[in-house]
Design an enzyme around this catalytic site. Sequence first.
Site, short mmCIF file in Angstrom:
data_model
loop_
_atom_site.label_atom_id
_atom_site.label_comp_id
_atom_site.label_asym_id
_atom_site.label_seq_id
_atom_site.Cartn_x
_atom_site.Cartn_y
_atom_site.Cartn_z
N GLY A 7 0.83 -1.20 0.00
CA GLY A 7 0.00 0.00 0.00
C GLY A 7 0.86 1.25 0.00
O GLY A 7 2.09 1.19 -0.03
N ARG A 60 4.22 5.69 2.10
CA ARG A 60 4.67 7.07 2.31
C ARG A 60 4.08 7.99 1.26
O ARG A 60 4.74 8.93 0.81
CB ARG A 60 6.19 7.14 2.33
CG ARG A 60 6.90 6.55 1.14
CD ARG A 60 8.40 6.77 1.24
NE ARG A 60 9.12 6.12 0.16
CZ ARG A 60 10.40 6.33 -0.11
NH1 ARG A 60 11.09 7.18 0.62
NH2 ARG A 60 10.99 5.69 -1.09
N LYS A 108 4.41 12.49 -1.84
CA LYS A 108 5.28 11.39 -1.44
C LYS A 108 6.20 11.87 -0.35
O LYS A 108 6.97 12.82 -0.54
CB LYS A 108 6.10 10.89 -2.63
CG LYS A 108 7.01 9.72 -2.28
CD LYS A 108 7.74 9.19 -3.50
CE LYS A 108 8.65 8.03 -3.14
NZ LYS A 108 9.35 7.47 -4.33
N ASP A 140 8.89 4.83 8.03
CA ASP A 140 8.51 6.03 8.77
C ASP A 140 7.61 6.95 7.96
O ASP A 140 7.21 8.01 8.44
CB ASP A 140 9.76 6.79 9.23
CG ASP A 140 10.70 7.18 8.09
OD1 ASP A 140 10.26 7.15 6.93
OD2 ASP A 140 11.86 7.51 8.36
N GLY A 141 7.30 6.55 6.71
CA GLY A 141 6.41 7.36 5.90
C GLY A 141 7.04 8.59 5.30
O GLY A 141 6.36 9.40 4.66
N ARG A 152 -1.96 0.52 -9.79
CA ARG A 152 -0.86 -0.34 -10.19
C ARG A 152 -1.35 -1.76 -10.43
O ARG A 152 -2.46 -2.12 -10.05
CB ARG A 152 0.19 -0.38 -9.05
CG ARG A 152 0.67 1.02 -8.66
CD ARG A 152 0.68 1.17 -7.13
NE ARG A 152 1.03 2.55 -6.75
CZ ARG A 152 2.26 3.01 -6.70
NH1 ARG A 152 3.26 2.20 -6.96
NH2 ARG A 152 2.49 4.26 -6.38
N ASP A 184 4.00 -4.01 -7.73
CA ASP A 184 3.37 -2.84 -7.11
C ASP A 184 3.99 -1.54 -7.63
O ASP A 184 3.51 -0.46 -7.28
CB ASP A 184 3.47 -2.90 -5.58
CG ASP A 184 4.90 -3.02 -5.09
OD1 ASP A 184 5.52 -4.05 -5.37
OD2 ASP A 184 5.39 -2.08 -4.43
N ASN A 185 5.03 -1.65 -8.46
CA ASN A 185 5.63 -0.47 -9.08
C ASN A 185 5.35 -0.40 -10.57
O ASN A 185 6.06 0.31 -11.30
CB ASN A 185 7.15 -0.47 -8.85
CG ASN A 185 7.53 -0.28 -7.40
OD1 ASN A 185 6.75 0.25 -6.61
ND2 ASN A 185 8.71 -0.72 -7.03
N ASP A 188 7.34 5.47 -9.64
CA ASP A 188 8.13 5.11 -8.46
C ASP A 188 9.63 5.11 -8.74
O ASP A 188 10.27 4.07 -8.85
CB ASP A 188 7.70 3.75 -7.90
CG ASP A 188 6.32 3.79 -7.28
OD1 ASP A 188 5.87 4.90 -6.93
OD2 ASP A 188 5.68 2.74 -7.15
#
Length: 496
Positions: free
Chosen positions: A97, A100, A119, A131-132, A189, A259-260, A269
């Site tokens: 998911g 970040r 982002k 840590d996002g 995606r 996922d990219n 990404d």
Amino acid sequence: MNAVVDATGPFAGARWPNRFHTLGPDFFTLLPPQGMPDPYWVAWSPECARLLGLPGQRPADEAMLQALAGNLVAPGMQPLASVYSGHQFGVWAGQLGDGRAHLLGEIDTPAGPMELQLKGAGLTPYSRMGDGRAVLRSSVREFLCSEAMAGLGIPTTRALSITGSRLPVRREEVETAAVVLRVAPTFIRFGHFEHFAHTADDPEALRRLADFVIDTQYPQCRDEAQPYVALLRTVAERTASLMADWQAVGFCHGVMNTDNMSILGLTIDYGPFGFLDAFVPGHVCNHSDQQGRYAYVRQPNVAFWNLHALAQGLMPLIGDSEAALAALDVYKTAFPDAAMARMRAKLGLATRDDGDHRLIEDLFALMAKDATDYTIAFRRLSTFDTAAGARNDAVRDLFVDREAFDAWAVRYRDRLAAEGSVDAERALRMNRVNPKYILRNHLAEVAIRDARNGDFAEVERLRDLLARPFDEQPDRSAYADFPPDWAQQIEVSCSS
């Protein structure tokens, strides 16, 4: 609720359709970005701004800065983080998911509806052990390459801005935080489809997702007898075209996980990416990719593998494995056809000949043997003189084995003569497809070092340079030189 028009403040007068929100809460978590203390401007893209219908000049108002740093949610925005799954380095990773990223919403623009995504704006439910945050280093790289790819004419997400802060972020060392505002018609995606095929509780969620993509992005698929097969086939065609684009300019993505992979065939990404300096087909740009899964030469096959994963995700809707395989088979011809078309253009060939494939492969073999600089070699090839006895030293001197090049050059000269090629006309065509300037790692590194010291001028110079990569720009020719020796020591990884 999805058509807010804000008369003042950031994005004044904008309409926010926010169509992704209509899919329902299974697809995302609504939450605001966390923002950063004391933000400041690092970079702004006039080209991306105009795409959105904004003034090209960076805004002077504080409200826009705060909004693009994640500190202000403007009217019309409905921030969220979306959920998806995927295969990472070929292994099923389960739920992933937006760890970040915060989708601010979808805005109407002169180019059609565009999603705006921050982002690096803090933790989400999908951050896992992260840590996002994004750091200034990776944000500069993503911003510059997004806009550089657009300048090259390669489908890509765009980047409007970078905002920075003194907020500390720990990676291999303590760095400072930054946020990139990314732009795309959709950020859906392959992994979204994998998620709802394999892990979702609602069996109809996958159908809602596929219908949404068809209705908003690929309406032509709705008119076909099997719309979901048509969707798969169309994505395969777009992905094939994208891979041909990447290979033609020597671009290495670095993390081609499912996922990219964009459902629109966009480059998405930007992490440990890189452009080839020396032509090394097995080059691995990602220091984290110890098995070399995403090496330059493997990218087209990896994309095909990823398309199979997408097909598996769509199988509950398609039902017929033979129909799905037939849709995927399009890639087997679409990619080599597109790649050959691009290579003919790079060589200035205006017609087709059965011997072209061998001519191109033999050139690549020579370049690989001598580790010839990929971009410089093709740019100089536009100066090739077809006159009898011409030595073509500008190109010849790039090769250690000059006799081998001379033998190839005879074949190339004969091929050009066979189609009546005119040197000056061919040179113009070749210089429209062979860039003089690319975002080499050492150029990005210099800009990053300056930015860490609070000097963002080099980021702006590179952005402006790479917006016109095919132009001569003689006052900036040093940016087209061979990379310095220290460039070989640069390493980029999944934290980059």
